[in-house]
Design a protein around this motif. Structure first.
Motif, PDB file in Angstrom:
ATOM      1  N   LYS A   1     -19.333   3.961   8.749  1.00  0.00           N
ATOM      2  CA  LYS A   1     -18.437   4.859   8.151  1.00  0.00           C
ATOM      3  C   LYS A   1     -17.870   4.070   6.685  1.00  0.00           C
ATOM      4  O   LYS A   1     -17.399   4.944   5.830  1.00  0.00           O
ATOM      5  CB  LYS A   1     -17.134   4.965   9.087  1.00  0.00           C
ATOM      6  CG  LYS A   1     -15.957   5.754   8.767  1.00  0.00           C
ATOM      7  CD  LYS A   1     -16.275   7.446   8.897  1.00  0.00           C
ATOM      8  CE  LYS A   1     -15.428   8.150   7.829  1.00  0.00           C
ATOM      9  NZ  LYS A   1     -14.137   8.167   8.199  1.00  0.00           N
ATOM     10  N   ASP A   2     -17.680   2.873   6.741  1.00  0.00           N
ATOM     11  CA  ASP A   2     -17.084   2.296   5.247  1.00  0.00           C
ATOM     12  C   ASP A   2     -18.306   1.765   4.685  1.00  0.00           C
ATOM     13  O   ASP A   2     -17.704   0.790   3.903  1.00  0.00           O
ATOM     14  CB  ASP A   2     -15.910   1.566   5.905  1.00  0.00           C
ATOM     15  CG  ASP A   2     -16.520   0.294   6.785  1.00  0.00           C
ATOM     16  OD1 ASP A   2     -17.424   0.404   7.219  1.00  0.00           O
ATOM     17  OD2 ASP A   2     -15.527  -0.451   6.937  1.00  0.00           O
ATOM     18  N   ALA A   3     -19.559   1.997   4.907  1.00  0.00           N
ATOM     19  CA  ALA A   3     -20.479   1.352   4.059  1.00  0.00           C
ATOM     20  C   ALA A   3     -20.192   1.862   2.652  1.00  0.00           C
ATOM     21  O   ALA A   3     -20.648   3.064   2.296  1.00  0.00           O
ATOM     22  CB  ALA A   3     -21.900   1.395   4.623  1.00  0.00           C
TER      23      ALA A   3
ATOM     24  N   ASP B   1     -21.092   8.198   5.882  1.00  0.00           N
ATOM     25  CA  ASP B   1     -20.156   9.091   4.810  1.00  0.00           C
ATOM     26  C   ASP B   1     -20.720   8.865   3.515  1.00  0.00           C
ATOM     27  O   ASP B   1     -20.220   7.919   2.868  1.00  0.00           O
ATOM     28  CB  ASP B   1     -18.886   8.722   4.872  1.00  0.00           C
ATOM     29  CG  ASP B   1     -17.940   9.719   4.109  1.00  0.00           C
ATOM     30  OD1 ASP B   1     -18.479  10.674   3.509  1.00  0.00           O
ATOM     31  OD2 ASP B   1     -16.794   9.362   3.871  1.00  0.00           O
ATOM     32  N   GLU B   2     -21.454   9.738   2.983  1.00  0.00           N
ATOM     33  CA  GLU B   2     -22.395   9.721   1.752  1.00  0.00           C
ATOM     34  C   GLU B   2     -21.434   9.869   0.536  1.00  0.00           C
ATOM     35  O   GLU B   2     -21.529   9.308  -0.639  1.00  0.00           O
ATOM     36  CB  GLU B   2     -23.345  10.469   1.408  1.00  0.00           C
ATOM     37  CG  GLU B   2     -23.185  11.956   1.048  1.00  0.00           C
ATOM     38  CD  GLU B   2     -22.364  12.751   2.075  1.00  0.00           C
ATOM     39  OE1 GLU B   2     -22.546  12.248   3.141  1.00  0.00           O
ATOM     40  OE2 GLU B   2     -21.905  13.715   1.955  1.00  0.00           O
ATOM     41  N   THR B   3     -20.171  10.613   0.892  1.00  0.00           N
ATOM     42  CA  THR B   3     -19.160  10.694  -0.254  1.00  0.00           C
ATOM     43  C   THR B   3     -18.589   9.374  -0.513  1.00  0.00           C
ATOM     44  O   THR B   3     -17.781   9.205  -1.763  1.00  0.00           O
ATOM     45  CB  THR B   3     -17.883  11.677   0.319  1.00  0.00           C
ATOM     46  OG1 THR B   3     -17.340  10.883   1.238  1.00  0.00           O
ATOM     47  CG2 THR B   3     -18.355  12.991   0.821  1.00  0.00           C
TER      48      THR B   3
ATOM     49  N   SER C   1     -21.935   6.125  -4.823  1.00  0.00           N
ATOM     50  CA  SER C   1     -22.351   6.982  -6.118  1.00  0.00           C
ATOM     51  C   SER C   1     -23.762   6.666  -6.370  1.00  0.00           C
ATOM     52  O   SER C   1     -23.998   5.568  -6.499  1.00  0.00           O
ATOM     53  CB  SER C   1     -21.199   6.472  -7.081  1.00  0.00           C
ATOM     54  OG  SER C   1     -21.592   5.775  -8.178  1.00  0.00           O
ATOM     55  N   PRO C   2     -24.450   7.867  -7.020  1.00  0.00           N
ATOM     56  CA  PRO C   2     -24.084   9.076  -6.681  1.00  0.00           C
ATOM     57  C   PRO C   2     -23.796   9.433  -5.172  1.00  0.00           C
ATOM     58  O   PRO C   2     -24.626   8.824  -4.242  1.00  0.00           O
ATOM     59  CB  PRO C   2     -25.130   9.968  -7.421  1.00  0.00           C
ATOM     60  CG  PRO C   2     -26.229   9.156  -7.211  1.00  0.00           C
ATOM     61  CD  PRO C   2     -25.753   7.890  -7.209  1.00  0.00           C
ATOM     62  N   ALA C   3     -23.174  10.328  -5.019  1.00  0.00           N
ATOM     63  CA  ALA C   3     -22.819  10.888  -3.574  1.00  0.00           C
ATOM     64  C   ALA C   3     -23.830  11.829  -3.059  1.00  0.00           C
ATOM     65  O   ALA C   3     -23.452  13.009  -2.585  1.00  0.00           O
ATOM     66  CB  ALA C   3     -21.416  11.402  -3.302  1.00  0.00           C
ATOM     67  N   THR C   4     -25.076  11.246  -2.965  1.00  0.00           N
ATOM     68  CA  THR C   4     -26.118  12.148  -2.283  1.00  0.00           C
ATOM     69  C   THR C   4     -26.368  11.810  -1.090  1.00  0.00           C
ATOM     70  O   THR C   4     -26.324  10.432  -0.541  1.00  0.00           O
ATOM     71  CB  THR C   4     -27.129  11.973  -3.421  1.00  0.00           C
ATOM     72  OG1 THR C   4     -27.434  10.698  -3.417  1.00  0.00           O
ATOM     73  CG2 THR C   4     -27.243  12.622  -4.921  1.00  0.00           C
ATOM     74  N   LEU C   5     -27.011  12.729  -0.331  1.00  0.00           N
ATOM     75  CA  LEU C   5     -27.314  12.552   1.084  1.00  0.00           C
ATOM     76  C   LEU C   5     -28.386  11.471   1.312  1.00  0.00           C
ATOM     77  O   LEU C   5     -29.361  11.734   0.571  1.00  0.00           O
ATOM     78  CB  LEU C   5     -27.616  14.193   1.644  1.00  0.00           C
ATOM     79  CG  LEU C   5     -26.480  14.752   1.991  1.00  0.00           C
ATOM     80  CD1 LEU C   5     -27.026  16.481   2.244  1.00  0.00           C
ATOM     81  CD2 LEU C   5     -25.559  14.211   3.134  1.00  0.00           C
TER      82      LEU C   5
END
Ligand SMILES: [Zn+2]
Length: 571
Positions: free
Chosen positions: A119-121, A150-152, A155-159
């Motif tokens: 979750k916090d990676a 959680d990819e958000t 950076s970049p926030a890509t899946l």
């Protein structure tokens, strides 16, 4: 004192509660005793928020057996003290009713306490590193699951896709859930075991994501998750038992004395029953297994909230749509960042007539409907269906619930209230999704997103929870989120959509009495009231006196469930 073990003890306790231990009424009620009954437990020297409008604040609480017998000043409660009474001096600390989390996934949560935590990676590199470490400690042949990535955060926030993790996972099958549970990442070993290929069609209500060559890229959405889940061996009884015990410990430490378990597997409920028999339940559990299996409960004549104060069933959890994070919540208008996409209705909703029939019949059997709906049209359609249920089965106190109720169409607040539907919400999601929700749904729709204030102003009852393990089980995070709406990224210190903030008093009520009401238990628990179950929590700090920004740092000193101390700091 053995008063509480006798027949009719409860009415005796109620009379005692009304008149006090020295009064004539209490002597009559306790006629079998030689003397006025003494409390088993007293919590004193406290600032008690009772959540009971009849006496909102007090200094001390007396308990006999599982129940509260009196609340009052220190002197008043001292009259209940006997030679065997355990007295807990709260040291002037704040005491509140035990928290009731109206929406958890309890065994899954317990499992996750031992699973890899993604979750916090903060980066893709860290994500891969943690998965590699988990694979290294996983016995050969077992699956690596959980994660809540959680990819958000990246950076970049890509899946992510399978190529990112294949190198470190090898033959170990891996299926890692996104934190919202509506998307998961499989590695190549898992895809192979599941027999999914480029030609596997998308199931209704789900999507298998493909790479440029047309092969599955490892991402599975909503109904497509089952393409992988169906080949994962079921957990053994021992695994479930271990997870349930871990979850109970975790809940006790956080002051959560009741949970409402959404979509438990029947094998989880069997484990709860076994723990009940052994006297090991320290958190009360209400079960809402999947709506699709409603006939299983109906066949036995089980109705909503059936069972004992520790373990009940009779709820049903269904699904209207997916989630905002996975762009599968079902909206009237397309997402702002993926034009043309309005989300997905769940497979249960296709065709709608089957969902309607299932809901009408389950309701006719006396079962309680708790339906997940997140997008504005998903919510709207469930309100329509609830109205159909009333039309078919008549008006009664049925307490239909919408789980999450995240994105409201302004036109729907009024009927939400008029139909007496309960909004079962998770405030932590607001400060989590609030980081990026506007990008996804634009500046207008966010105004009625996690609309706690509007719901209360319109007279809708709130029940608070977490959706653990989607979000942390800690109620302090939820209270903090509801009163500050300060997003996790620190970018909205004065609140994201601040007009939807609610007061701490309102948030505490939603998290205790509100959740109790949502499971038909408001007469049994949810406030510190004579006659009710003795579920209460001593907090490290006075949440009503400190800066609301620091509520999230408050911890629990003592948790009492059913008159029993189930957690104390240092234990
Ligand atoms: Zn959930």
């Amino acid at each position: 004192m053995t008063l509480h073990r006798q027949d009719g003890w409860r009415s005796a306790v109620m009379l005692l509660a009304l008149f006090g231990p020295g009064s004539a009424a209490s002597w009559t009620a306790a006629a079998t005793s030689a003397a006025a009954p003494a409390a088993d437990l007293i919590v004193t020297n406290a600032k008690v928020s009772t959540v009971d409008p009849a006496r909102p604040e007090c200094e001390a609480v007396a308990v006999i057996g599982e129940r509260i017998v009196a609340t009052g000043s220190r002197a008043e409660i001292d009259a209940w003290r006997g030679p065997a009474t355990r007295v807990i001096d709260a040291g002037g600390r704040r005491v509140v009713p035990g928290f009731n989390d109206a929406h958890v996934h309890f065994v899954v949560g317990g499992m996750d306490l031992d699973n890899v935590d993604l979750k916090d990676a903060p980066t893709r590199e860290e994500f891969v590193k943690r998965i590699a470490a988990q694979v290294a400690k996983t016995p050969k042949g077992e699956w690596v699951q959980g994660g809540n990535w959680d990819e958000t955060m990246w950076s970049p926030a890509t899946l992510p896709d399978r190529t990112l993790i294949d190198k470190v996972t090898g033959d170990t099958p891996v299926f890692l859930a996104r934190y919202d549970g509506h998307m998961a990442l499989a590695n190549s070993a898992a895809i192979r075991l599941a027999g999914v290929t480029a030609r596997t069609p998308d199931p209704p209500g789900g999507a298998i994501v493909h790479d440029a060559s047309g092969a599955p890229n490892g991402l599975f959405k909503d109904a497509a998750l089952s393409a992988i889940y169906k080949v994962i061996p079921p957990y053994t009884r021992e695994q479930r038992m271990r997870a349930a015990r871990r979850a109970l410990q975790h809940a006790a430490r956080l002051g959560v004395t009741s949970v409402q378990d959404m979509n438990p597997e029947y094998a989880d409920m069997a484990v709860y029953a076994e723990l009940l028999e052994r006297g090991e339940l320290t958190t009360r559990i209400y079960n809402a297994p999947p709506l699709a299996g409603w006939e299983d409960q109906a066949k036995l004549g089980i109705r909503r909230s059936f069972g004992s104060p520790w373990l009940r069933l009779g709820g049903l959890k269904g699904y209207a749509d997916g989630s905002l994070g996975s762009t599968t919540a079902y909206f009237f208008q397309p997402f702002s960042d993926t034009p043309g996409n309005r989300g997905l209705l769940s497979d249960e909703m296709q065709p709608l007539s089957r969902m309607r029939e299932r809901m009408v019949r389950a309701d006719a059997a006396g079962l309680q409907l708790c339906i997940h709906a997140i997008g504005d049209q998903g919510i709207s359609m469930i309100l329509d269906l609830f109205a159909d249920v009333v039309k078919a089965n008549g008006v009664r106190d049925r307490r239909c619930r919408i789980e999450h109720a995240q994105h409201m169409a302004p036109k729907d607040f009024e009927r939400f209230a008029a139909q007496h539907v309960i909004a079962s919400m998770q405030p932590y999601h607001a400060i989590d999704d609030g980081r990026w929700a506007e990008k996804r749904i634009g500046p207008v729709r966010i105004k009625t997103t996690y609309a706690f204030r509007t719901f209360l102003d319109r007279g809708v009852r709130l029940a608070f929870g977490t959706d653990w393990s989607v979000a942390p089980l800690d109620p302090m995070q939820g209270l903090y989120a509801a009163v500050t709406r300060a997003t996790l990224d620190g970018k909205n210190p004065d609140g994201w959509v601040p007009e939807q903030k609610i007061s701490l008093k309102e948030a505490l009520e939603a998290y205790t009495l509100g959740s109790a009401y949502a499971e038909f238990q408001e007469k049994e628990k949810g406030s510190i009231t004579p006659g009710k179950l003795a579920d209460l929590v001593i907090l490290s700090d006075d949440i009503f006196a400190i800066d609301p920004k620091t509520i999230k740092n408050v911890t629990v000193r003592v948790t009492i469930a059913g008159g029993r101390v189930v957690y104390e700091t240092g234990t």
